[in-house]
Design a protein around this motif. Structure first.
Motif: not given
Length: 740
Positions: A54-63, A83-87, A89-103
């Motif tokens: 799980i990472s910041a910026g992802e879109w979640i749906t929960a029950s 969880t879904s990949a963010p769509t 700009i705000e979400g994408i930047e949070k997601y990429l900044a979270s370090g979830m993707i190495r590099g």
């Protein structure tokens, strides 16, 4: 494959939004605490649930349900979390900044968004060479980014696949953690591996998934898994294995397939080693490999311990025993002195006997003598109540076996074991009749080779709820030093409870005549269930409190031979609750029960996080409908339950005798009627009667009591431990049967 979050049940909500922050995430269990910018909520929402990653910026749906945590406040507790990949700009930047993707960190996250905008994930996946357009990204960093994105995509696809086949998020995480990227392949090829490999997923869950995947009823992988299922069902009846001639028809019935297919499947399981064939006496049996090895492991550890030298220097019993008598303030009878002498000479000793025969006094004397010699002692019992009583009677601290072995709430395993031993010279186990094979195996693995073992229990009580009959097999093997105590001491002999318990144990009827003057044992006749219910209610509500000054909720326990039926624990709980605690406004109805303060309740499964265990009794302090939680006290410690967790609690004005093992109550009331015929056994009624400290009242029919007293057969448990212990028996062990 596209999956949707299942429709929420009427009392469940759906929450959707952007993950603003990941407050906590366990890589092992998947448990996470998230701060979410949720649709329809002005402030950030705290969500707790499970996610493989799980990472910041992802879109979640929960029950799930809203709960109110005493420490952290209002939270959304998610049963399903997608969880879904963010769509955005705000979400994408949070997601990429979270370090979830190495590099990629905050710096490169901003650069990628500035260059590619919302198309950044398409670029990574379809045109990875274009990543080089971003300043500072060379071939090595670009390759790391592509690889990490592919891994995240696989995880997301696996979770979608599992959700689409009805698997909840917490189980989905366990499946992913077990099988990794192969999870979908494993489930598709053989969903029954889930039941074998993953704790908490049984045959029925795996079978339901298999049916959704189109697996045929007669598929060999299903029948092979069903063999283990049948043996697991036998475990619920206390068996470690089953005669092959019983196993085949049982599996045939459970799986609804022909006998020949079951026989073929059994041969395949035996060949693979998941099931083991052996004989118990002259009977060919099949065992689940784990239980088979556990029984054998217990025998090996006990024989190894017994053959070692004592961990304390020679002790002069002639001097030590009089000294101990002054310390405990009691004069020991000759039979008790013999037991103490044997304990000081034995590396492994079993002490068994019923109530009033001096087990507690003997153990206290042994512990005082050894403590004076600086012997490091550890005391334990299977339940919290038994451990507490052991501490009070011995004067030394006692723990539950689970606490002693340091249970891991994450997986239910133990931190103590063969590679992390207990720090002791002597281990004392009380109420050992309750200890099953897996727990005894775990305990003995953690015992140092040089330590001594003192096992205490009543062989005539009901055996453990779990598989095996450890105490009976240890005694029955003839391979160990055993002290059998039968002499009832003068103080105990004044108790009709104790006298009648021993009469029952010898196969004689208890004295059911009306006592002259005060007594602690009574029989109240009732010829049918309706009359018995009326009399039990009158006894608990009015008669016993008025005559004996006992509290009807906290001091009186109704103990039933069985749970079902008009005079069973379930029905009696409803009737007693009506008269003892008619619920006001602060109540909740869940899972077929009503809960209100100050109801007496029982925990019916182990909860390692809350530190409450199967059979623990507590009292409800409050029910807060607005916060959606119930608070109960267990031994003075407050425990909070969300309303969705109340399936682990039941009212406990009445309980089964099986659930009462290891406990004592000021007063017990026991209904015994022929309607309980299937459960009327000597050890059952004996166990029930010996739970009462100050008062026992039997309600029912003389005929039913006579049936129980005569029935010593019970149901045979198929175990191998006694044979394993006797197999390599050395010189005959000294065994004392001590009586007047």
């Amino acid at each position: 494959m596209r999956a949707t979050v299942p429709q929420a049940a009427p009392d469940r909500e759906v929450l959707a939004g952007l993950v603003e922050r990941v407050t906590f995430h366990s890589a092992d269990s998947g448990f996470c605490v998230l701060r979410v910018k949720a649709r329809g909520h002005r402030d950030l929402v705290t969500l707790v649930g499970h996610a493989a990653t799980i990472s910041a910026g992802e879109w979640i749906t929960a029950s799930g349900d809203w709960i109110n945590d005493r420490t952290h406040g209002q939270q959304f507790k998610a049963g399903f979390l997608k969880t879904s990949a963010p769509t955005s700009i705000e979400g994408i930047e949070k997601y990429l900044a979270s370090g979830m993707i190495r590099g990629i960190g905050p710096v490169y996250g901003r650069k990628l968004v500035r260059v590619f905008g919302e198309k950044v994930f398409d670029i990574i996946e379809v045109e990875p060479d274009r990543l080089r357009e971003v300043a500072g990204i060379g071939p090595v960093r670009a390759a790391r980014i592509v690889s990490a994105w592919a891994e995240q995509k696989v995880i997301r696809e696996i979770m979608v696949f599992l959700h689409s086949h009805g698997v909840g998020t917490a189980r989905s995480v366990r499946i992913y953690k077990t099988y990794g990227a192969d999870a979908v392949q494993v489930m598709s090829e053989n969903p029954y591996r889930l039941a074998r490999d993953i704790r908490g997923i049984g045959f029925k869950t795996a079978d339901a998934i298999a049916m959704k995947l189109g697996v045929e009823k007669t598929a060999m992988m299903r029948i092979r898994a069903g063999i283990a299922y049948a043996l697991t069902e036998a475990m619920d009846d206390g068996h470690c294995g089953l005669p092959v001639e019983e196993l085949l028809p049982l599996a045939e019935s459970l799986l609804e397939v022909p006998r020949e297919l079951v026989r073929t499947a059994l041969d395949l399981e035996l060949a693979e080693g998941t099931v083991v064939a052996d004989r118990v006496g002259d009977t060919a049996c099949a065992f689940l490999a784990g239980l088979f090895l556990a029984e054998r492991g217990i025998a090996e550890r006990i024989r190894s311990l017994a053959s070692g030298k004592l961990p304390w220097p020679a002790i002069n019993a002639a001097k030590a025993i009089p000294w101990a008598e002054t310390k405990v303030g009691l004069t020991l009878a000759e039979s008790q002195k013999e037991a103490v002498r044997l304990a000081l000479l034995s590396k492994v000793l079993v002490i068994t006997g019923g109530p009033g025969v001096g087990k507690t006094t003997i153990v206290k004397a042994i512990l005082r003598i050894l403590a004076a010699k600086d012997v490091r002692m550890v005391l334990c019992a299977p339940t919290g109540r038994a451990a507490k009583r052991m501490s009070e009677t011995s004067g030394f601290e006692a723990k539950t076996i689970h606490r002693l072995l340091e249970v891991d709430p994450g997986n239910g395993g133990f931190r103590r074991g063969s590679d992390h031993k207990l720090d002791c010279d002597l281990l004392v186990i009380d109420e050992t009749s309750m200890v099953d094979v897996p727990l005894m195996h775990a305990l003995l693995k953690a015992l140092p080779d040089e330590a001594a073992l003192l096992v205490v229990g009543d062989i005539d009580q009901l055996p453990s709820v779990g598989p095996g009959q450890v105490l009976a097999d240890m005694i029955g093997s003839g391979a160990l030093a055993v002290v059998r105590l039968t002499e009832i001491f003068r103080q105990a002999a004044a108790s009709q409870i104790i006298i009648n318990a021993h009469r029952i144990n010898r196969g004689n009827m208890p004295d059911l005549s009306k006592p002259e003057g005060a007594s602690d044992f009574y029989f109240v006749p009732a010829e049918d269930p309706e009359m018995a219910v009326e009399r039990i209610i009158e006894l608990v509500k009015t008669h016993i409190p008025r005559r004996f000054g006992l509290d009807p909720v906290r001091d009186i326990q109704v103990l039933c031979p069985m749970s079902r039926g008009g005079i069973g624990a379930r029905s009696l709980n409803i009737e007693l609750q009506k008269v003892l605690n008619p619920a006001g406004n602060r109540k909740v109805e869940r899972f077929g029960w009503t809960f209100a303060s100050p109801d007496k309740v029982m925990q019916i499964q182990n909860d390692y996080d809350k530190e409450v265990y199967n059979g623990d009794i507590g009292y409800i302090d409050d029910v807060d409908s607005e916060e959606g939680e119930l608070t109960a006290s267990f031994d003075g410690r407050a425990v909070t339950y969300g309303f969705g967790e109340l399936d682990t609690l039941v009212p406990a004005y009445a309980a089964t005798i099986h659930k009462s093992q290891g406990s004592e109550y000021p007063a017990v009331v026991i209904p015994i009627l022929t309607q309980h015929f299937a459960m009327l056994q000597r050890n059952l009624i004996y166990t029930g009667i010996t739970r009462g400290k100050r008062l026992v009242v039997l309600v029912g029919q003389r005929k039913a009591i006579a049936i129980a007293v005569r029935n010593v057969s019970g149901r045979r448990r198929w175990t191998k431990l006694a044979e394993w212990l006797a197999a390599e028996q050395g010189p005959a062990c000294l065994s004392l049967s001590l009586s007047a």
